[in-house]
Design a protein around this motif. Structure first.
Motif, PDB file in Angstrom:
ATOM      1  N   LYS A 163       0.851  -1.190   0.000  1.00 34.03           N
ATOM      2  CA  LYS A 163       0.000   0.000   0.000  1.00 34.03           C
ATOM      3  C   LYS A 163       0.886   1.240   0.000  1.00 34.03           C
ATOM      4  CE  LYS A 163      -3.804  -2.254   2.467  1.00 34.03           C
ATOM      5  NZ  LYS A 163      -4.678  -2.234   3.673  1.00 34.03           N
ATOM      6  N   PRO A 164       1.592   1.470  -1.100  1.00 32.86           N
ATOM      7  CA  PRO A 164       2.539   2.589  -1.117  1.00 32.86           C
ATOM      8  C   PRO A 164       1.839   3.938  -1.022  1.00 32.86           C
ATOM      9  CG  PRO A 164       2.281   1.663  -3.317  1.00 32.86           C
ATOM     10  CD  PRO A 164       1.561   0.749  -2.381  1.00 32.86           C
ATOM     11  N   PHE A 165       2.309   4.781  -0.102  1.00 31.43           N
ATOM     12  CA  PHE A 165       1.727   6.107   0.042  1.00 31.43           C
ATOM     13  C   PHE A 165       2.457   7.139  -0.814  1.00 31.43           C
ATOM     14  CE2 PHE A 165       4.978   6.120   3.383  1.00 31.43           C
ATOM     15  CZ  PHE A 165       5.577   7.365   3.212  1.00 31.43           C
ATOM     16  N   ALA A 166       3.602   6.747  -1.393  1.00 29.83           N
ATOM     17  CA  ALA A 166       4.335   7.658  -2.276  1.00 29.83           C
ATOM     18  C   ALA A 166       5.046   6.852  -3.354  1.00 29.83           C
ATOM     19  CB  ALA A 166       5.342   8.491  -1.493  1.00 29.83           C
ATOM     20  N   SER A 220       5.061   3.123 -15.283  1.00 29.53           N
ATOM     21  CA  SER A 220       5.173   2.632 -13.909  1.00 29.53           C
ATOM     22  C   SER A 220       4.430   3.542 -12.942  1.00 29.53           C
ATOM     23  CB  SER A 220       6.650   2.531 -13.509  1.00 29.53           C
ATOM     24  OG  SER A 220       7.331   1.587 -14.309  1.00 29.53           O
ATOM     25  N   VAL A 221       4.551   4.849 -13.145  1.00 30.72           N
ATOM     26  CA  VAL A 221       3.841   5.795 -12.282  1.00 30.72           C
ATOM     27  C   VAL A 221       2.342   5.672 -12.494  1.00 30.72           C
ATOM     28  CG1 VAL A 221       3.466   8.244 -11.750  1.00 30.72           C
ATOM     29  CG2 VAL A 221       5.782   7.392 -12.151  1.00 30.72           C
ATOM     30  N   GLU A 222       1.923   5.556 -13.751  1.00 28.24           N
ATOM     31  CA  GLU A 222       0.494   5.380 -14.038  1.00 28.24           C
ATOM     32  C   GLU A 222      -0.053   4.149 -13.326  1.00 28.24           C
ATOM     33  OE1 GLU A 222       0.204   7.250 -18.573  1.00 28.24           O
ATOM     34  OE2 GLU A 222       0.332   5.087 -18.263  1.00 28.24           O
ATOM     35  N   PHE A 223       0.701   3.059 -13.379  1.00 28.60           N
ATOM     36  CA  PHE A 223       0.255   1.819 -12.733  1.00 28.60           C
ATOM     37  C   PHE A 223       0.057   2.020 -11.238  1.00 28.60           C
ATOM     38  CE2 PHE A 223       1.594  -1.836 -10.192  1.00 28.60           C
ATOM     39  CZ  PHE A 223       0.586  -2.731 -10.509  1.00 28.60           C
ATOM     40  N   ALA A 224       1.060   2.580 -10.568  1.00 27.80           N
ATOM     41  CA  ALA A 224       0.967   2.736  -9.112  1.00 27.80           C
ATOM     42  C   ALA A 224      -0.140   3.696  -8.717  1.00 27.80           C
ATOM     43  CB  ALA A 224       2.308   3.207  -8.556  1.00 27.80           C
ATOM     44  N   ALA A 225      -0.249   4.807  -9.458  1.00 23.52           N
ATOM     45  CA  ALA A 225      -1.274   5.800  -9.121  1.00 23.52           C
ATOM     46  C   ALA A 225      -2.669   5.228  -9.308  1.00 23.52           C
ATOM     47  CB  ALA A 225      -1.087   7.044  -9.984  1.00 23.52           C
ATOM     48  N   ALA A 226      -2.853   4.440 -10.367  1.00 26.78           N
ATOM     49  CA  ALA A 226      -4.178   3.875 -10.641  1.00 26.78           C
ATOM     50  C   ALA A 226      -4.472   2.647  -9.786  1.00 26.78           C
ATOM     51  CB  ALA A 226      -4.287   3.517 -12.124  1.00 26.78           C
ATOM     52  N   GLN A 257       2.786  16.572 -17.426  1.00 28.50           N
ATOM     53  CA  GLN A 257       2.200  16.878 -18.736  1.00 28.50           C
ATOM     54  C   GLN A 257       2.425  15.796 -19.779  1.00 28.50           C
ATOM     55  OE1 GLN A 257       3.934  20.689 -19.677  1.00 28.50           O
ATOM     56  NE2 GLN A 257       2.619  21.789 -18.243  1.00 28.50           N
ATOM     57  N   GLY A 258       2.963  14.646 -19.380  1.00 27.11           N
ATOM     58  CA  GLY A 258       3.282  13.623 -20.362  1.00 27.11           C
ATOM     59  C   GLY A 258       2.347  12.441 -20.388  1.00 27.11           C
ATOM     60  N   SER A 259       1.294  12.487 -19.567  1.00 25.92           N
ATOM     61  CA  SER A 259       0.378  11.349 -19.476  1.00 25.92           C
ATOM     62  C   SER A 259      -1.024  11.849 -19.199  1.00 25.92           C
ATOM     63  CB  SER A 259       0.827  10.407 -18.334  1.00 25.92           C
ATOM     64  OG  SER A 259      -0.240   9.608 -17.883  1.00 25.92           O
ATOM     65  N   LYS A 260      -1.968  11.456 -20.015  1.00 23.44           N
ATOM     66  CA  LYS A 260      -3.360  11.880 -19.806  1.00 23.44           C
ATOM     67  C   LYS A 260      -3.901  11.316 -18.493  1.00 23.44           C
ATOM     68  CE  LYS A 260      -4.570  12.605 -24.647  1.00 23.44           C
ATOM     69  NZ  LYS A 260      -4.507  14.059 -24.472  1.00 23.44           N
ATOM     70  N   ILE A 261      -3.469  10.119 -18.134  1.00 24.60           N
ATOM     71  CA  ILE A 261      -3.924   9.512 -16.877  1.00 24.60           C
ATOM     72  C   ILE A 261      -3.457  10.347 -15.691  1.00 24.60           C
ATOM     73  CG2 ILE A 261      -3.639   7.515 -15.348  1.00 24.60           C
ATOM     74  CD1 ILE A 261      -3.489   5.780 -17.888  1.00 24.60           C
ATOM     75  N   LEU A 262      -2.165  10.700 -15.687  1.00 21.97           N
ATOM     76  CA  LEU A 262      -1.627  11.486 -14.573  1.00 21.97           C
ATOM     77  C   LEU A 262      -2.193  12.899 -14.582  1.00 21.97           C
ATOM     78  CD1 LEU A 262       2.112  10.351 -14.582  1.00 21.97           C
ATOM     79  CD2 LEU A 262       0.146   9.337 -13.401  1.00 21.97           C
ATOM     80  N   GLU A 263      -2.352  13.471 -15.760  1.00 18.26           N
ATOM     81  CA  GLU A 263      -2.924  14.825 -15.856  1.00 18.26           C
ATOM     82  C   GLU A 263      -4.325  14.871 -15.240  1.00 18.26           C
ATOM     83  OE1 GLU A 263      -2.805  16.264 -19.866  1.00 18.26           O
ATOM     84  OE2 GLU A 263      -0.659  15.860 -20.073  1.00 18.26           O
ATOM     85  N   ARG A 264      -5.112  13.836 -15.515  1.00 15.15           N
ATOM     86  CA  ARG A 264      -6.472  13.795 -14.973  1.00 15.15           C
ATOM     87  C   ARG A 264      -6.455  13.683 -13.452  1.00 15.15           C
ATOM     88  NH1 ARG A 264      -9.224   9.569 -13.572  1.00 15.15           N
ATOM     89  NH2 ARG A 264      -7.890   8.143 -14.779  1.00 15.15           N
ATOM     90  N   LEU A 265      -5.585  12.822 -12.930  1.00 14.05           N
ATOM     91  CA  LEU A 265      -5.483  12.657 -11.480  1.00 14.05           C
ATOM     92  C   LEU A 265      -5.014  13.944 -10.803  1.00 14.05           C
ATOM     93  CD1 LEU A 265      -3.902   9.084 -11.306  1.00 14.05           C
ATOM     94  CD2 LEU A 265      -6.250   9.720 -10.702  1.00 14.05           C
ATOM     95  N   ILE A 266      -4.077  14.632 -11.437  1.00 14.65           N
ATOM     96  CA  ILE A 266      -3.590  15.911 -10.897  1.00 14.65           C
ATOM     97  C   ILE A 266      -4.702  16.947 -10.915  1.00 14.65           C
ATOM     98  CG2 ILE A 266      -2.008  17.840 -11.320  1.00 14.65           C
ATOM     99  CD1 ILE A 266       0.006  15.700 -12.379  1.00 14.65           C
TER     100      ILE A 266
END
Length: 204
Positions: free
Chosen positions: A42-45, A85-91, A171-180
């Motif tokens: 359960k990574p918090f960061a 990798s960031v998209e995976f963890a965030a989602a 700004q390089g990922s629509k998934i991360l942009e939406r979460l931000i």
């Protein structure tokens, strides 16, 4: 559920313990020795750090196994695999914080600066790829106008590269942009000092 501010505070407090030699990774090492790894993470960061062997991320932040989702790559660059990798963890885990962690005396930065000063053919296309990801962040710092001495040039280059990676994540990922955009994810930069053991978080 931890929010980004709480996650950032946990990292600050953990690094203070490490730098002050209060715990110095005892929890992490104890878990490793007992080999108890069959638990849900359960990574918090999420940390994108350099591959440098002197920067063991969980220990630097005095966190336990399962607390941090760590992605390590030379020069803490951001390319497709890091974004994925960031998209995976965030989602997958709903992790609210991403930290791009650079460090003092980074070999990838030093190598890139040397390559810009004395252009030579890279030893391999893979090494060239890393340098080419860093170059846009640091090339302007070599112009005559800044007039930096060597130490200042290296420090500013490390930080410029961190900020570039932060921008690419934002700004390089629509998934991360939406979460931000909806406030579910925050991306920040930081620098680890090999001399002091302390992490300085870089403000926007």
């Amino acid at each position: 559920m931890t929010n980004s501010q709480e996650a950032l505070q946990r990292l600050r407090e953990g690094n203070e313990r490490f730098a002050s030699e209060v715990h110095s990774g005892e929890t992490f090492l104890r878990r490793m020795r007992s080999a108890k790894t069959n638990f849900a993470q359960k990574p918090f960061a999420i940390i994108i750090g350099c591959s440098d062997s002197r920067v063991p991320v969980e220990i630097v932040f005095d966190q336990d196994l399962g607390d941090l989702f760590v992605i390590r790559v030379a020069g803490n660059i951001v390319a497709a695999s890091q974004l994925g990798s960031v998209e995976f963890a965030a989602a997958e885990f709903g992790t609210p914080l991403v930290v791009v962690l650079g460090h003092t005396h980074c070999g990838a930065i030093l190598g890139t600066l040397e390559r810009l000063r004395r252009p030579v053919e890279a030893r391999s296309p893979h090494l060239r790829f890393i340098a080419e990801r860093i170059e846009p962040a640091v090339s302007g710092l070599l112009a005559p106008e800044p007039g930096y001495n060597r130490d200042t040039l290296i420090r500013e280059s490390v930080r410029a590269n961190v900020r570039q990676s932060v921008g690419q994540l934002r700004q390089g990922s629509k998934i991360l942009e939406r979460l931000i955009e909806v406030g579910q994810l925050r991306v920040v930069g930081a620098e680890y000092s090999l001399e002091t053991g302390r992490v300085e978080f870089l403000e926007d």
